[in-house]
Design a protein around this motif. Structure first.
Motif, mmCIF file in Angstrom:
data_model
loop_
_atom_site.group_PDB
_atom_site.id
_atom_site.type_symbol
_atom_site.label_atom_id
_atom_site.label_comp_id
_atom_site.label_asym_id
_atom_site.label_seq_id
_atom_site.Cartn_x
_atom_site.Cartn_y
_atom_site.Cartn_z
ATOM 1 N N LEU A 1 0.523 -1.518 0.274
ATOM 2 C CA LEU A 1 0.250 -0.071 0.363
ATOM 3 C C LEU A 1 0.656 1.026 0.080
ATOM 4 C CD1 LEU A 1 -2.666 -0.615 2.620
ATOM 5 C CD2 LEU A 1 -2.621 -0.684 0.218
ATOM 6 N N SER A 2 0.225 2.423 -0.242
ATOM 7 C CA SER A 2 0.915 3.380 -0.468
ATOM 8 C C SER A 2 0.711 3.998 0.256
ATOM 9 C CB SER A 2 0.269 4.334 -1.366
ATOM 10 O OG SER A 2 -1.051 4.804 -1.661
ATOM 11 N N ARG A 3 1.329 5.816 0.568
ATOM 12 C CA ARG A 3 1.346 6.531 1.848
ATOM 13 C C ARG A 3 0.040 6.838 2.318
ATOM 14 N NH1 ARG A 3 4.987 10.911 3.497
ATOM 15 N NH2 ARG A 3 6.699 9.483 3.283
ATOM 16 N N ASN A 4 -0.323 6.883 1.420
ATOM 17 C CA ASN A 4 -2.087 7.659 0.927
ATOM 18 C C ASN A 4 -2.679 6.163 0.659
ATOM 19 O OD1 ASN A 4 -3.797 9.883 1.153
ATOM 20 N ND2 ASN A 4 -3.922 9.468 -0.743
ATOM 21 N N GLN A 5 -3.076 5.441 0.744
ATOM 22 C CA GLN A 5 -3.585 4.129 0.587
ATOM 23 C C GLN A 5 -4.188 3.872 2.746
ATOM 24 O OE1 GLN A 5 -2.196 1.929 -1.556
ATOM 25 N NE2 GLN A 5 -3.558 1.986 -3.497
ATOM 26 N N LYS A 6 -2.885 3.912 2.801
ATOM 27 C CA LYS A 6 -2.525 3.548 4.757
ATOM 28 C C LYS A 6 -3.136 4.711 5.192
ATOM 29 C CE LYS A 6 1.987 1.188 4.657
ATOM 30 N NZ LYS A 6 3.290 1.057 4.510
ATOM 31 N N ARG A 7 -3.449 5.807 4.724
ATOM 32 C CA ARG A 7 -3.785 6.928 5.756
ATOM 33 C C ARG A 7 -5.172 6.592 5.062
ATOM 34 N NH1 ARG A 7 -6.434 11.322 4.690
ATOM 35 N NH2 ARG A 7 -6.445 10.791 2.235
ATOM 36 N N LYS A 8 -5.812 6.559 3.797
ATOM 37 C CA LYS A 8 -7.489 6.284 4.000
ATOM 38 C C LYS A 8 -7.674 5.417 4.776
ATOM 39 C CE LYS A 8 -7.560 8.909 -0.953
ATOM 40 N NZ LYS A 8 -7.615 8.500 -2.172
ATOM 41 N N ALA A 9 -6.886 4.451 4.726
ATOM 42 C CA ALA A 9 -7.240 3.088 5.993
ATOM 43 C C ALA A 9 -7.434 3.813 7.513
ATOM 44 C CB ALA A 9 -6.964 1.807 5.704
#
Length: 115
Positions: free
Chosen positions: A2-10
């Protein structure tokens, strides 16, 4: 991976599900940081409406640093006061509470917004 932004969204989904839903008296304040701007808006989750908002696009000097975030917080606090909102539920949107986010919250507290 996962990218940093995908982790943040989770993280944001987990945080939002645990928070109290925003109402017209106590809205949920959501922030978003892009590479060039900082955005904040107060949301009534019951009616799915935005009650107040502010961003660094409204400033004369369009920068994305801590000083401009403090100015955005002052504008946002003024918008909240004109909407007769004195307390909020803060949603950090999965961002770590430091730097720009901490400066935003401290300035809101200085302006008299409770959370």
């Amino acid at each position: 991976m996962l990218s940093r932004n995908q982790k943040r969204k989770a993280k944001h989904l987990k945080i939002t599900n645990k928070l109290a839903k925003g109402t017209s008296e106590v809205p949920r304040v959501v922030v978003f940081k892009s590479l060039h701007n900082f955005y904040a808006q107060a949301i009534n989750d019951l009616n799915h409406t935005t009650l107040a908002s502010a961003s660094s696009k409204e400033l004369a000097e369009k920068r994305n640093n801590i000083n401009s975030v403090k100015l955005v917080a002052k504008i946002f606090a003024k918008n909240l006061k004109t909407a007769k909102i004195e307390s909020i539920v803060f949603d950090r949107s999965g961002y770590i509470y430091h730097g720009k986010l901490a400066a935003f919250c401290d300035t809101l507290r200085e302006e008299g917004i409770k959370f």
